[in-house]
Design a protein around this motif. Structure first.
Motif, short mmCIF file in Angstrom:
data_model
loop_
_atom_site.label_atom_id
_atom_site.label_comp_id
_atom_site.label_asym_id
_atom_site.label_seq_id
_atom_site.Cartn_x
_atom_site.Cartn_y
_atom_site.Cartn_z
N ASN A 91 0.86 -1.19 0.00
CA ASN A 91 0.00 0.00 0.00
C ASN A 91 0.89 1.24 0.00
O ASN A 91 2.10 1.13 0.21
N HIS A 92 0.30 2.40 -0.20
CA HIS A 92 1.11 3.61 -0.04
C HIS A 92 0.51 4.54 1.00
O HIS A 92 -0.70 4.61 1.16
N MET A 93 1.40 5.20 1.71
CA MET A 93 1.03 6.08 2.81
C MET A 93 1.13 7.56 2.44
O MET A 93 0.83 8.42 3.26
N THR A 123 -9.23 6.92 1.36
CA THR A 123 -9.38 5.77 0.45
C THR A 123 -8.13 5.51 -0.38
O THR A 123 -7.95 4.41 -0.90
N ASP A 124 -7.28 6.54 -0.56
CA ASP A 124 -6.08 6.42 -1.41
C ASP A 124 -4.87 6.88 -0.60
O ASP A 124 -4.46 8.01 -0.71
N ASP A 125 -4.31 6.01 0.21
CA ASP A 125 -4.54 4.58 0.22
C ASP A 125 -4.50 4.08 1.67
O ASP A 125 -4.24 2.93 1.94
N GLU A 155 6.12 7.45 -1.61
CA GLU A 155 6.23 8.37 -2.74
C GLU A 155 5.52 7.85 -3.99
O GLU A 155 5.91 8.15 -5.11
N GLU A 156 4.44 7.10 -3.77
CA GLU A 156 3.68 6.58 -4.91
C GLU A 156 3.06 7.71 -5.73
O GLU A 156 3.04 7.66 -6.96
N GLU A 157 2.55 8.71 -5.04
CA GLU A 157 1.81 9.78 -5.73
C GLU A 157 2.71 10.72 -6.54
O GLU A 157 2.22 11.63 -7.21
N ILE A 158 4.01 10.50 -6.47
CA ILE A 158 4.89 11.28 -7.35
C ILE A 158 5.63 10.35 -8.32
O ILE A 158 6.65 10.71 -8.90
N TYR A 427 -11.00 9.31 -5.40
CA TYR A 427 -9.54 9.37 -5.49
C TYR A 427 -9.09 10.79 -5.90
O TYR A 427 -9.55 11.31 -6.91
N HIS A 428 -8.21 11.38 -5.17
CA HIS A 428 -7.59 12.68 -5.50
C HIS A 428 -8.59 13.84 -5.49
O HIS A 428 -8.24 14.96 -5.84
N ALA A 429 -9.82 13.57 -5.16
CA ALA A 429 -10.87 14.59 -5.27
C ALA A 429 -11.08 15.27 -3.92
O ALA A 429 -10.67 14.75 -2.88
MN MN Z 1 -3.44 8.27 -5.91
#
Ligand code: MN
Ligand code: BES
Ligand code: MN
Length: 458
Positions: A91-93, A123-125, A155-158, A427-429
């Motif tokens: 998962n990513h934090m 929810t993400d994540d 650093e998943e979101e980058i 997600y991202h919203a």
């Molecule tokens: Mn994401």
């Protein structure tokens, strides 16, 4: 092992008994603004890593923070019996920024509203991560004979720029038989799906400068170049904004069509355009034909314009000729496209057609082709059916998770997906949320998955 602790009823009871603990753990994590894109949040990234390690330790696991050349990741584990199979949950934090004006409450204050959990990262994540952890606790309580490892990235979101190096460095301790990722979305509530592939992503920017400062359009206009108008023209030669069709020569050459079998599964998946629009609160679509929508999101590459920078943006107009402009863009990629080939074609096109437009490459992620057969894939479907009493389809995912391909390559095992997020979770919203139905069912699904995997023949 005590299988009576792994029945539907026993797992529902486990979830109910642990609800308060689950909510407390999720609150702690959501209230840390671990925004990987924001350099000012490095302290929060560290605080999040510490909180995650403490979480594993609080629940009887072991954990260490592993360093990379960028953000660290957390390795948590339960059990280290070399005679047992090892399964790793990813998962990513880290989370997306949360400065959208539509937030109805502070994004980093965790709100419990009945069965709904609100906050950036819910929810993400972070929600699915904590759900999987509680699924592991249920499996441990029943004595499921499996080494359970957790890998939580920051650093998943980058685009996971340091993950590959970090994974390589720490690979020996991360040996595993298979990986399950919980970072994907269902078709809609009640309709689980698991991806047979993810799209890749390649970002880029175009810039053009034709003067030093704002010019009076009455004094120079007509003779001076307008960089903003020129970049708009460049974009319109690269793609058709209305249909989305990309006009770069060769762009679609390597795109692999979904197989007949895949398309048949998509038709069965329960996907509906009406629900899709409602879940995402979309008012305008390029097509309303369900199969076309699925193909466009799951199986076709895209080119998007994310932002245009330049010129006057205050109230009314200022009749200046802007000196410079920038367009921020990216492409989603599908199998068998290659991010280097694709960006090479785009760059060559722009360079040839508009030689003084500067072309800047951003990060890239390769598309991913998943595994739909074999015991680990079968066990995913079975776990959803068991926990949510609904059939699960193999679809694909339009989004990207950089770590997936990296983990397959470096750890030498296959990655599967047991996602729990819903399109309506956002997600991202703004007003991102998660909910107890997905969390409690998710704990049961994970416990079931762990049990099935533990029983696989070597
Ligand atoms: Mn994401
Ligand atoms: N969880 C998503 C990936 C995802 C998106 C899965 C949509 C299923 C549907 C992940 O956190 C994400 O947002 N990835 C980014 C990666 C990018 C910033 C490098 C993405 O897809 O834009
Ligand atoms: Mn994610």
């Amino acid at each position: 092992m005590n299988p009576s602790l792994l029945t539907r009823e026993a797992l529902a009871q486990f979830a109910a008994e642990n609800r308060a603990a689950f909510e407390a753990e999720l609150k702690t994590l959501v209230e840390i603004p671990s925004i990987s894109a924001d350099p000012d949040r490095q302290g929060d990234i560290r605080r999040c890593a510490d909180a995650a390690r403490a979480l594993f330790e609080r629940h009887g696991g072991k954990a260490e923070i592993l360093e990379t050349s960028g953000n660290p990741f957390i390795h948590g584990w339960f059990g280290e019996d070399p005679s047992l199979r090892t399964l790793t949950v990813y998962n990513h934090m880290d989370v997306q920024p949360a400065n959208e004006p539509e937030w109805l409450a502070d994004p980093f204050t965790f709100v419990v509203d009945g069965d709904t959990y609100k906050g950036r990262g819910s929810t993400d994540d972070k929600g699915p991560a904590v759900t999987a952890l509680f699924g592991a606790l249920a499996a441990r309580r029943a004595g499921v004979p499996l080494n359970l490892h957790f890998l939580w990235e920051l650093e998943e979101e980058i685009g996971s720029p340091s993950f590959e190096g970090g994974l390589n460095h720490h690979r020996d301790r991360l040996k595993t038989d298979a990986i399950v990722v919980s970072d994907t979305v269902w078709i809609t509530r009640g309709k689980p799906s698991t991806p047979a592939g993810l799209r890749g992503l390649k970002g880029f920017r175009l810039t053009l400068e034709t003067a030093d400062h704002d010019l009076h359009s009455g004094v120079v206009g007509g003779a001076a170049r307008n960089p903003l108008a020129e970049l708009i023209k460049v974009v319109s030669e690269m793609m058709d904004g209305e249909t989305g069709k990309v006009k770069i020569p060769g762009f679609y050459d390597e795109v692999k069509k979904p197989s007949k079998q895949e398309l048949a599964e998509w038709e069965r998946s329960g996907f509906s355009v009406e629900t899709f629009k409602k879940d995402h609160m979309i008012t305008g679509m390029r097509t309303e034909e369900p199969l076309k929508v699925m193909k466009r999101v799951w199986a076709r590459p895209t080119m998007e314009v994310h932002g245009v920078v330049g010129g006057y943006t205050g109230p009314g107009i200022k009749s200046a000729v802007p000196p410079r402009a920038e367009v921020k863009m990216s492409c989603r990629l599908v199998p068998d496209m290659d991010e280097h080939t694709t960006i090479g074609r785009i760059r060559a096109f722009v360079n040839a057609r508009f030689p003084d437009v500067q072309f800047h490459e951003e990060h890239g992620l390769a598309p991913f082709k998943g595994h739909v057969t074999g015991p680990y894939a079968e066990a995913i479907k079975e776990a959803y059916q068991f926990a949510f009493n609904a059939p699960c389809c193999f679809t694909r995912e339009g989004g990207s998770i950089g770590a997936v391909k990296t983990m397959e390559d470096i750890l030498g095992c296959q990655v599967f997906f047991l996602g729990l997020s819903l399109p309506s979770h956002g997600y991202h919203a703004p007003n991102e949320n998660y909910d107890w139905e997905q969390a409690s069912g998710g704990m049961a699904a994970f416990a079931r998955y762990f049990q099935t995997v533990s029983a696989l023949k070597a």
